[in-house]
Design a protein around this motif. Structure first.
Motif, short mmCIF file in Angstrom:
data_model
loop_
_atom_site.label_atom_id
_atom_site.label_comp_id
_atom_site.label_asym_id
_atom_site.label_seq_id
_atom_site.Cartn_x
_atom_site.Cartn_y
_atom_site.Cartn_z
N THR A 116 0.85 -1.18 0.00
CA THR A 116 0.00 0.00 0.00
C THR A 116 0.89 1.23 0.00
O THR A 116 1.81 1.34 0.82
CB THR A 116 -0.93 0.01 1.23
OG1 THR A 116 -1.77 -1.14 1.18
CG2 THR A 116 -1.79 1.26 1.25
N LEU A 117 0.63 2.14 -0.93
CA LEU A 117 1.37 3.39 -1.03
C LEU A 117 0.38 4.53 -0.85
O LEU A 117 -0.71 4.51 -1.41
CB LEU A 117 2.06 3.54 -2.37
CG LEU A 117 3.15 2.52 -2.65
CD1 LEU A 117 2.61 1.35 -3.43
CD2 LEU A 117 4.29 3.16 -3.38
N ARG A 118 0.78 5.52 -0.05
CA ARG A 118 -0.08 6.67 0.21
C ARG A 118 0.52 7.90 -0.47
O ARG A 118 1.69 8.22 -0.25
CB ARG A 118 -0.20 6.89 1.71
CG ARG A 118 -1.25 7.93 2.06
CD ARG A 118 -1.47 8.00 3.55
NE ARG A 118 -0.31 8.66 4.16
CZ ARG A 118 0.26 8.28 5.29
NH1 ARG A 118 -0.20 7.25 5.95
NH2 ARG A 118 1.28 8.94 5.77
N LEU A 119 -0.26 8.57 -1.31
CA LEU A 119 0.17 9.80 -1.96
C LEU A 119 0.05 10.93 -0.95
O LEU A 119 -1.05 11.24 -0.48
CB LEU A 119 -0.68 10.09 -3.20
CG LEU A 119 -0.37 11.38 -3.94
CD1 LEU A 119 1.04 11.35 -4.54
CD2 LEU A 119 -1.41 11.64 -5.01
N LEU A 120 1.18 11.52 -0.58
CA LEU A 120 1.17 12.62 0.37
C LEU A 120 0.70 13.90 -0.33
O LEU A 120 0.93 14.08 -1.53
CB LEU A 120 2.56 12.83 0.97
CG LEU A 120 3.14 11.64 1.73
CD1 LEU A 120 4.48 12.03 2.37
CD2 LEU A 120 2.19 11.12 2.79
#
Length: 126
Positions: A8-12
């Motif tokens: 899971t990658l979160r776009l800041l």
């Protein structure tokens, strides 16, 4: 221990700039990442905080891989970078104690998102 198949990658939020500062500079802008070498200091900071007359490369977005990860885990960063390379997305990567941050240019964000989703990763927004 190897990387999970799906990360899971979160776009800041916000845009960031990668700035090159003199090694002896004492005033550093508010930053996300800071790397000091003998001959330069590199600061990754919100674009709105770049000091005037600073050599920088603006227009970066940050994808934060959901962690934390144990230091014994392998393949975490390569699981993200390999699909980006296949889609010819230039990156800058930075590792913290708990996770990895992958920087992609705003103009490449849609292609990066497609590459990561096609590799089975999950993308969210902060």
């Amino acid at each position: 221990m190897s990387a999970p198949k799906s990360l899971t990658l979160r776009l800041l939020p916000g845009e960031f700039s990668i700035c090159q500062l003199p090694a002896d500079r004492t005033e550093i802008p508010r930053y996300l990442c800071l790397i000091r070498e003998d001959d330069e200091t590199t600061s990754i900071c919100p674009s709105e905080d770049v000091p005037p007359d600073t050599k920088c490369e603006p227009g970066w977005r940050v994808l934060k891989i959901a962690g934390p990860f144990e230091f014994s885990e392998t393949g975490i960063l390569s699981a993200v970078l390999e699909p980006l390379a296949r889609y010819a997305v230039p990156i800058l990567a930075f590792s913290t104690f708990n996770t990895d941050l992958v920087f992609v240019k705003q103009k490449d964000l849609a292609r990066a998102t497609e590459a990561l989703r096609s590799a089975g990763h999950i993308l969210t927004r902060a």
